[in-house]
Scaffold this motif. Structure first.
Motif, mmCIF file in Angstrom:
data_model
loop_
_atom_site.group_PDB
_atom_site.id
_atom_site.type_symbol
_atom_site.label_atom_id
_atom_site.label_comp_id
_atom_site.label_asym_id
_atom_site.label_seq_id
_atom_site.Cartn_x
_atom_site.Cartn_y
_atom_site.Cartn_z
ATOM 1 N N ALA A 52 -10.050 -16.549 -4.926
ATOM 2 C CA ALA A 52 -10.756 -17.695 -4.711
ATOM 3 C C ALA A 52 -10.235 -18.487 -3.324
ATOM 4 N N MET A 53 -8.903 -18.692 -3.132
ATOM 5 C CA MET A 53 -8.239 -19.237 -2.209
ATOM 6 C C MET A 53 -8.609 -18.484 -0.650
ATOM 7 N N LEU A 54 -8.633 -17.256 -1.038
ATOM 8 C CA LEU A 54 -8.997 -16.354 0.272
ATOM 9 C C LEU A 54 -10.434 -16.458 0.597
ATOM 10 N N GLY A 55 -11.404 -16.420 -0.675
ATOM 11 C CA GLY A 55 -12.658 -16.419 -0.122
ATOM 12 C C GLY A 55 -13.147 -18.033 0.317
ATOM 13 N N GLU A 56 -12.511 -18.876 -0.017
ATOM 14 C CA GLU A 56 -12.572 -20.068 0.443
ATOM 15 C C GLU A 56 -12.175 -20.306 2.043
ATOM 16 N N TYR A 57 -10.985 -19.722 2.241
ATOM 17 C CA TYR A 57 -10.402 -19.711 3.499
ATOM 18 C C TYR A 57 -11.227 -18.707 4.668
ATOM 19 N N TYR A 58 -11.547 -17.591 4.328
ATOM 20 C CA TYR A 58 -12.426 -16.770 5.132
ATOM 21 C C TYR A 58 -13.959 -16.833 4.798
#
Length: 297
Positions: free
Chosen positions: A170-176
């Protein structure tokens, strides 16, 4: 009756305290960090507390000495505790599966804060340590309840790992700006739920076999038979059943002796059989000996 119950009880209390701290930490952390996965994992840790309490009472009952109503002791109480823990695993596994599937039909969740990631990593490390600690003691002291509780810790560790994947994706999805990564939590949750359900099923099956007083096969009972054959006066072993009774073994045996012996002489042989088996094998709790006259035909 188990003579090493103290380490088992101490290990159970260690689990209760550790799970209580993890439950509070995950619950508060889940609210602050905005992580649904962490809140769900807090519930899983709370279920571990319930499992540990069940095991604690089961072990305390199991170590009680035999009485008139329970002449073979209370060893099965520990296996009843194991079955309850196994059922908890099944319920939690199904719960994780359902909640993971629901994610695909709800709103896309927002990414949690870094605090959630830190807490979930701590949880995994603590849970793995508890698993190895209790599994070692369970094997050492032949405690099925403690082994089942160890696997409950492992299931919680896997659940935390699923949450870790979900939070991280989720954190990677939001960041990228990759929304589909947020659903990694749901996929991992389904996989873990199947593992948890399988572990619960295996534990329930094993404990049920013990509850049904499954007889050990000939290979496992070979040492007992050989010991009896070497006792002076035993001419033949007519029948022997070594059956599980909780964490220990009860033996029913019929042997043939010289038909010309007096009743006292036959009784002495039976007494020697019982004492020899009890002294030589720590897992044997009781021996019931029946004497038959030897028939050469």
């Amino acid at each position: 009756m188990r003579k090493n119950s103290r380490p088992i009880i101490i290990a159970t209390w260690v689990g209760i305290i550790a799970n209580a701290l993890l439950t509070v930490m995950k619950g508060i952390g889940g609210v602050i960090a905005g992580s649904r996965a962490l809140l769900a994992d807090a519930v899983h840790s709370a279920s571990d507390i319930a499992g540990s309490i069940v095991v604690l009472f089961g072990v305390k009952i199991a170590i009680k000495p035999p009485d008139e109503e329970h002449p073979y002791g209370h060893g099965k109480a520990e296996n009843i505790a194991s079955i309850i823990v196994a059922l908890l695993l099944l319920v939690v596994g199904i719960e994780i599966s359902i909640s993971s599937i629901k994610t695909f039909f709800g709103e896309t969740p927002s990414a949690p804060r870094k605090l959630a990631l830190i807490i979930i990593i701590i949880s995994i490390l603590v849970k793995e340590a508890l698993f190895h600690y209790k599994h070692y003691l369970g094997k050492k002291y032949t405690s099925s309840a403690l082994i089942s509780e160890a696997w409950h810790h492992r299931s919680d560790s896997l659940s935390s790992f699923a949450a870790l994947l979900g939070i991280g994706s989720a954190m990677l999805g939001e960041y990228y700006h990759l929304p589909f990564l947020i659903y990694g939590d749901a996929i991992a949750g389904i996989i873990v739920s199947l593992i948890v359900i399988k572990v619960g099923y295996d534990l329930a099956k094993e404990s049920s076999n013990i509850m049904m007083e499954k007889v050990l096969d000939k290979k496992d009972a070979m040492n007992y038979r050989q010991t009896v054959k070497e006792i002076n006066g035993v001419l033949h072993i007519d029948q022997m059943y070594a059956r599980t009774h909780g964490s220990y073994v009860v033996i029913d045996i019929k042997v043939s002796v010289d038909s010309e012996l007096t009743v006292k002489a036959g009784h002495d042989i039976a007494k020697e059989i019982k004492q020899t088996l009890l002294t030589k094998y720590n897992d044997i709790e009781d021996v019931l000996v029946h004497i038959n006259p030897y028939n050469k035909a």
